[in-house]
Write an enzyme that holds these catalytic residues in place. Structure first.
Site, mmCIF file in Angstrom:
data_model
loop_
_atom_site.group_PDB
_atom_site.id
_atom_site.type_symbol
_atom_site.label_atom_id
_atom_site.label_comp_id
_atom_site.label_asym_id
_atom_site.label_seq_id
_atom_site.Cartn_x
_atom_site.Cartn_y
_atom_site.Cartn_z
ATOM 1 N N HIS A 107 11.477 -10.534 -9.383
ATOM 2 C CA HIS A 107 11.969 -9.715 -10.193
ATOM 3 C C HIS A 107 13.431 -10.531 -10.123
ATOM 4 C CE1 HIS A 107 9.737 -6.917 -12.904
ATOM 5 N NE2 HIS A 107 9.875 -6.303 -11.606
ATOM 6 N N ASP A 145 1.087 -8.402 -10.318
ATOM 7 C CA ASP A 145 2.195 -6.713 -10.154
ATOM 8 C C ASP A 145 1.995 -6.354 -12.375
ATOM 9 O OD1 ASP A 145 4.583 -5.435 -8.725
ATOM 10 O OD2 ASP A 145 4.702 -5.431 -11.008
ATOM 11 N N HIS A 198 4.250 -6.073 -14.390
ATOM 12 C CA HIS A 198 5.664 -6.307 -14.159
ATOM 13 C C HIS A 198 5.719 -7.837 -13.926
ATOM 14 C CE1 HIS A 198 6.701 -1.392 -12.575
ATOM 15 N NE2 HIS A 198 7.213 -2.253 -13.299
ATOM 16 N N ASP A 204 0.930 -1.820 -8.598
ATOM 17 C CA ASP A 204 1.054 -0.839 -9.933
ATOM 18 C C ASP A 204 0.644 -1.259 -11.278
ATOM 19 O OD1 ASP A 204 2.217 -3.473 -10.146
ATOM 20 O OD2 ASP A 204 4.494 -2.764 -9.675
HETATM 21 ZN ZN LIG Z 1 6.000 -3.726 -10.617
#
Ligand SMILES: [Zn+2]
Length: 307
Positions: free
Chosen positions: A126, A163, A165, A244
């Site tokens: 991120h 991931d 995200h 995740d």
């Molecule tokens: Zn994540």
């Protein structure tokens, strides 16, 4: 096939408060499962080097580095945002996490191994060129990709991000870079909610809806990622390995299990063997259910090692 396991003691010292899911216990959970499964006996353990500023500056701005240094506390905590918090060890950990990929790439290019897993935190995907976000400070994978392109003069490097995200920071750093192809899927709509829809040619983003299970993920990997990867013919593959999307992980609402992580990893290994001399460096990103994280990393590293 030799697989390296790269970490650094400082990665355990960064912590953001007892309540925070991105905790040092994540590395303990991974280590415990690797020991319990006997994987530590065949993994090649290495300690990460600390990244140099000039390594970070390939992907981050000098102003951002100065900003992090100015904010780093001598004691206690400093919030960069409500989720992304520095303690007195954060910078040391972040420099080591960013160095792990360089350690891995150099060892692989020396022929000492074909694949590596970097068990590091803080995570990275991120973090953009000038902003910390979502538990991330330096974009560890991006630092390694930029280093590899420059030092080893490669012309095609692929990034795979599984991931749950969106790896918004990695996308921001490499969007439009014709030497890089990034393939990802992520739950959408969901944090960080910066899905760009930019139709940048080197970004293959596949948003998936909440409640998607492993078979839906395998299908998109098979139909969308793999043809693009084979067409691109990467000379090195880097993986943002977040766990995740596991069905036991309460951070998100996807339904992957260990077998799905093993399957995806085997597909990446196959492509790497076809075009990249088997070269893969994988970075820990998310994964917050500690038991599921430990088991999933075992599945991932076993597949990296073709076991
Ligand atoms: Zn994540």
């Amino acid at each position: 096939m030799k697989t390296l396991y790269i970490t650094h003691p400082a990665c355990r010292l960064h912590e953001m408060g007892d309540w925070h899911p991105e905790s040092p216990g994540r590395l303990d959970a991974i280590n415990d499962q690797l020991v319990a499964n006997g994987a530590m006996q065949w993994l090649g353990a290495m300690t990460a080097i600390t990244a140099a500023d000039h390594d970070l500056l390939r992907v981050h701005s000098p102003e951002y580095l100065a900003h992090l240094r100015a904010r780093a506390p001598q004691c206690g905590y400093v919030e960069l945002d409500p989720d992304t918090i520095m303690n007195c060890h954060t910078l040391e950990a972040a420099y080591a996490a960013a160095g792990a990929g360089i350690t891995a790439v150099d060892a692989i290019m020396r022929g000492e191994a074909q694949t590596a897993f970097c068990a590091v935190r803080p995570p990275g995907h991120h973090a953009s060129s000038d902003q910390a976000l979502g538990f991330c400070f330096f974009n560890n994978l991006a630092v390694a990709v930029a280093y590899t392109l420059e030092k080893y003069k490669l012309s095609r490097v692929a990034i795979v991000d599984f991931d749950v995200h969106h790896g918004n920071g990695t996308e921001e750093i490499f969007a439009g870079n014709h030497k890089v192809l990034m393939c990802s899927f992520y739950q959408h709509p969901f944090f960080p909610n910066v899905h760009t829809q930019k139709h940048v040619k080197n970004m293959l983003n596949v948003p998936v809806s909440a409640q998607s299970d492993g078979s839906a993920i395998r299908r998109l990997v098979d139909e969308r990622w793999l043809p693009r990867l084979r067409e691109f013919r990467p000379e090195f593959i880097f993986v943002s390995a977040g766990f995740d999307a596991h069905r036991e992980d309460e951070m998100a609402q996807l339904g992957m299990v260990e077998d799905d992580y093993a399957w995806i990893t085997r597909q990446i290994v196959e492509v790497a063997e076809e075009t990249a001399k088997g070269r893969i460096v994988s970075f820990l990103e998310g994964g917050y259910s500690l038991p599921a994280l430990g088991r999933s990393v075992v599945a991932h590293v076993r597949a990296l090692a073709k076991l």
